[in-house]
Design an enzyme around this catalytic site. Structure first.
Site, mmCIF file in Angstrom:
data_model
loop_
_atom_site.group_PDB
_atom_site.id
_atom_site.type_symbol
_atom_site.label_atom_id
_atom_site.label_comp_id
_atom_site.label_asym_id
_atom_site.label_seq_id
_atom_site.Cartn_x
_atom_site.Cartn_y
_atom_site.Cartn_z
ATOM 1 N N HIS A 82 -24.952 -15.934 -40.731
ATOM 2 C CA HIS A 82 -26.312 -15.462 -40.919
ATOM 3 C C HIS A 82 -27.399 -16.529 -40.720
ATOM 4 O O HIS A 82 -28.580 -16.224 -40.710
ATOM 5 C CB HIS A 82 -26.411 -14.916 -42.352
ATOM 6 C CG HIS A 82 -27.527 -13.973 -42.605
ATOM 7 N ND1 HIS A 82 -28.411 -13.568 -41.641
ATOM 8 C CD2 HIS A 82 -27.907 -13.341 -43.741
ATOM 9 C CE1 HIS A 82 -29.278 -12.736 -42.167
ATOM 10 N NE2 HIS A 82 -29.015 -12.588 -43.442
ATOM 11 N N THR A 135 -38.001 -12.830 -41.994
ATOM 12 C CA THR A 135 -38.125 -11.798 -43.018
ATOM 13 C C THR A 135 -39.203 -12.121 -44.035
ATOM 14 O O THR A 135 -39.592 -13.268 -44.218
ATOM 15 C CB THR A 135 -36.799 -11.602 -43.784
ATOM 16 O OG1 THR A 135 -36.439 -12.838 -44.414
ATOM 17 C CG2 THR A 135 -35.686 -11.128 -42.869
ATOM 18 N N SER A 168 -40.680 9.028 -46.077
ATOM 19 C CA SER A 168 -40.072 7.931 -45.326
ATOM 20 C C SER A 168 -38.628 7.767 -45.799
ATOM 21 O O SER A 168 -38.391 7.560 -46.995
ATOM 22 C CB SER A 168 -40.837 6.627 -45.596
ATOM 23 O OG SER A 168 -40.002 5.505 -45.387
ATOM 24 N N PRO A 169 -37.649 7.869 -44.890
ATOM 25 C CA PRO A 169 -36.246 7.759 -45.326
ATOM 26 C C PRO A 169 -35.943 6.460 -46.060
ATOM 27 O O PRO A 169 -35.252 6.464 -47.083
ATOM 28 C CB PRO A 169 -35.462 7.872 -44.012
ATOM 29 C CG PRO A 169 -36.340 8.716 -43.145
ATOM 30 C CD PRO A 169 -37.738 8.276 -43.474
ATOM 31 N N LYS A 175 -36.362 13.690 -44.129
ATOM 32 C CA LYS A 175 -37.540 14.010 -43.319
ATOM 33 C C LYS A 175 -38.032 15.431 -43.582
ATOM 34 O O LYS A 175 -39.240 15.698 -43.528
ATOM 35 C CB LYS A 175 -37.222 13.809 -41.839
ATOM 36 C CG LYS A 175 -37.171 12.344 -41.436
ATOM 37 C CD LYS A 175 -36.992 12.187 -39.933
ATOM 38 C CE LYS A 175 -37.106 10.724 -39.520
ATOM 39 N NZ LYS A 175 -36.935 10.551 -38.052
ATOM 40 N N LYS A 176 -37.118 16.353 -43.881
ATOM 41 C CA LYS A 176 -37.530 17.716 -44.224
ATOM 42 C C LYS A 176 -38.318 17.739 -45.532
ATOM 43 O O LYS A 176 -39.155 18.618 -45.752
ATOM 44 C CB LYS A 176 -36.314 18.625 -44.330
ATOM 45 C CG LYS A 176 -35.681 18.975 -42.981
ATOM 46 C CD LYS A 176 -34.425 19.806 -43.157
ATOM 47 C CE LYS A 176 -33.767 20.096 -41.813
ATOM 48 N NZ LYS A 176 -32.499 20.849 -41.979
ATOM 49 N N TYR A 227 -35.307 -6.905 -54.298
ATOM 50 C CA TYR A 227 -35.607 -7.476 -52.984
ATOM 51 C C TYR A 227 -35.176 -6.471 -51.918
ATOM 52 O O TYR A 227 -34.026 -6.068 -51.875
ATOM 53 C CB TYR A 227 -34.807 -8.779 -52.828
ATOM 54 C CG TYR A 227 -34.991 -9.568 -51.557
ATOM 55 C CD1 TYR A 227 -34.545 -9.093 -50.336
ATOM 56 C CD2 TYR A 227 -35.549 -10.840 -51.596
ATOM 57 C CE1 TYR A 227 -34.684 -9.840 -49.180
ATOM 58 C CE2 TYR A 227 -35.688 -11.605 -50.444
ATOM 59 C CZ TYR A 227 -35.255 -11.096 -49.242
ATOM 60 O OH TYR A 227 -35.386 -11.857 -48.103
#
Length: 620
Positions: free
Chosen positions: A333, A458, A421-422, A416-417, A445
């Site tokens: 990472h 980030t 915002s997912p 979304k239905k 976080y």
């Protein structure tokens, strides 16, 4: 401590009409906007401090908050230390020789200067869904390798289309650290090197703890999938059944220990350094494990840590193939966040599933070189060190627990239905689940990518807010009307969306406060804002979360970042929500239960609210 990246940006083309950046025609399409990207901003001091105070309010009592207000007031006094630190930070940010004011500090503090093992604290994984056609491990490995090489060609030739967010190109600089890259242990801080892709077209294959080098090009032509499969089968044959002393276990160690052990290897024989360089310079590593994970928990755990022996965790990319044909990936990472490797792995899985991979000729050319086994010179000191590394790894992993929840109730389409915002919605699932289990809201976080800026990585989106804290309390109070719960939930989600929008613009409070703190001179006493207990409490991430999603992944995750916290990685797929929960045995099975319960209850509340409003959603 390392933090993880956030959801993959859609790679939709930019039209010339909307693109505000000039195109650099001296480079390939992948980097054509690179010189035009804006710099990471330094937010106004007052904006950051106001955001900070607002974010800590739900985490502390009234007395603690009053002390924090006093510390912030003192910090921002006209002519005081806050203004001076802001001036220094702006001076650095405006230096024409500095591309990104945060980059050097962040890479050092979060990654290269961090001394705990990269596995389990830094590395992350993706677990692939099954390939129904290629259940044989050699065939599965060969297809993954070929698809990865197609992606590599796009990167090396700079033909990969940049990623975009809201029609703006994202920084593609970190892609240079994807292939032929390796992290190196060194005191007091590690470093990373890349190797020329034109002259290093070999991969490292690990089987039974033995390292093999396989050339991927013969007579100027890349090996076909059939040829790669034949070479993988040769590795299986050459490796046999006996295991070698696991040199790879060194890469699971504390970085100072690994530095010492690497020096041991080098001192044992000059040949050892040459052999290590072959691994370090390889395109990527392929780990042929001898285990057969079946469940999601087993597969995720095997991709995340495996047995700690049949690995080389310092390689930027490790593809993992199991005895039963299951497969996955483990990423280093330090120089590259999760969005580029998510794109790589999604490309691999999607291309294979949709038969978009050029597998080349089915014929295997004669005279393919036999895979070269790397035979290290080992002495008693090295063997003793390997044994210590194995014991340390086993003890470390034993402290951890990983559980997977694949929630089948609904996914992105269902959210979304409900007109949410997912990502923000799922963050509230996590907030509610934690409150259900612990009866309190804690610092959370969520990683927000700042790649719209040059060399951006980030920022933190602080998911626990005053609005989310009020909502979870209401959700757990049977006396609160369902209409009120829905209203408070809508407010909490809206609040999260706003913070995330500001974070991706480089206007969260955490990275700015870090920059101010790092602008202190060695002889200067830290101001009260940074020694205040609230600052420590608000950055003690009891919940460390992020999203990366692909319809072809069956797992994604990494470790917690504080001993009393959880690492919750999640995927938001079309009809499924996937949670990977890691902690130091903090009843992860209960957390998974509460995540499911929270998702069920939120659906009930918001569907009811929509029905009351006369907007009845289709059945989720």
């Amino acid at each position: 401590m390392s933090q993880k990246n956030y959801s993959l940006a859609a790679a939709a083309p930019i039209s010339k009409a909307t693109n505000p950046y000039p195109v650099d025609t001296s480079v390939g399409p992948m980097l054509r906007y690179q010189k035009s990207l804006p710099r990471l901003p330094v937010p106004a001091l007052s904006e950051t401090l106001e955001k900070y105070l607002k974010s800590v309010k739900p985490l502390v009592n009234e007395e603690e908050f009053a002390k924090t207000v006093a510390a912030v007031t003192e910090f921002q006094k006209p002519g005081g230390i806050g203004e001076e630190l802001q001036r220094r930070l702006l001076e650095k940010a405006n230096n024409p020789n500095v591309i990104n004011w945060l980059e050097e500090w962040w890479n050092e503090l979060a990654y290269f200067g961090y001394r705990d093992p990269v596995c389990v604290y830094v590395s992350y994984f993706f677990a692939y869904k099954d390939d129904k056609i290629r259940k044989d491990p050699a065939a599965r490995a060969a297809s993954v390798i070929t698809a990865a090489l197609e992606f590599r060609k796009l990167v090396v030739e700079e033909q990969l289309e940049p990623e975009y967010a809201r029609n703006l190109p994202l920084c593609m600089d970190s892609y240079k650290m994807m292939f032929n890259a390796c992290r190196y242990p060194k005191k007091p801080t590690d470093f990373e090197l890349t190797f020329d892709p034109a002259t290093n077209n070999h991969m490292t294959v690990i089987r039974k703890n033995k390292f093999f080098i396989v050339d991927l090009v013969k007579d100027g032509t890349q090996l076909s999938t059939s040829e790669i499969e034949s070479q993988i089968k040769k590795v299986y044959e050459l490796a046999g059944n006996a295991k070698d002393p696991p040199i790879g276990a060194f890469t699971t160690e504390n970085r100072d220990n690994w530095t010492n052990y690497r020096n041991l290897l080098l001192s044992a024989s000059p040949e050892n350094e040459k052999l290590l360089k072959k691994i370090e310079s390889s395109v990527f590593a392929v780990c042929l494990d001898d285990t057969t994970p079946v469940t999601r928990d087993e597969l995720s755990h095997a991709c995340w840590v495996g047995d700690g022996r049949n690995r080389f965790f310092d390689k930027s990319l490790q593809f993992i193939i199991f005895e039963n044909g299951k497969a996955g990936f483990c990423g280093e990472h330090s120089s590259m966040d999760g969005t580029p490797t998510c794109r790589l792995n999604d490309f691999i899985c999607t291309s294979i599933a949709n038969n978009k991979v050029n597998h080349g000729s089915p014929n295997v050319r004669s005279g393919l070189p036999v895979p070269e086994q790397l035979r290290f010179t080992l002495n008693k000191d090295i063997l003793d060190a390997i044994a210590k590394a194995e014991n340390n790894f086993d003890a470390l992993v034993a402290k951890h627990d990983l559980r997977v929840l694949s929630y089948q109730g609904y996914g992105k389409n269902g959210i979304k239905k409900l007109r949410f915002s997912p990502d923000a919605y799922v963050q509230m699932i996590i907030q509610l689940a934690y409150y259900k289990m612990h009866g309190v809201s804690k610092a959370t976080y969520e990683s927000a990518q700042t790649r719209k800026f040059a060399h951006g990585r980030t920022e933190v989106c602080r998911s626990c807010s005053a609005d989310s804290a009020a909502w979870v309390k209401a959700m757990e109070d049977p006396h609160v009307p369902i209409e009120t719960k829905a209203k408070l939930g809508h407010k909490a989600i809206t609040s999260h969306v706003k913070y995330m929008a500001e974070a991706v613009e480089g206007r969260g409070c955490d990275r700015h406060l870090l920059g101010l703190r790092m602008s202190l001179k060695p002889n200067e006493e830290p101001p009260l804002i940074f020694t205040d207990t609230t600052y420590a409490k608000s950055t003690h991430w009891n919940l460390s979360t992020s999203q990366l999603s692909s319809e072809y992944f069956d797992g994604y995750g990494w470790g917690e970042v504080v001993p009393d916290g959880y690492g919750i990685a999640y995927q938001i797929n079309a009809n499924v929500l996937h949670f990977n929960v890691v902690s130091m045995h903090l009843n992860n099975e209960h957390m998974c239960h509460y995540l499911k319960e929270a998702a069920d209850e939120m659906k009930q509340v918001f569907e009811y609210a929509q029905a009351k409003e006369g907007h009845v959603p289709a059945k989720l």
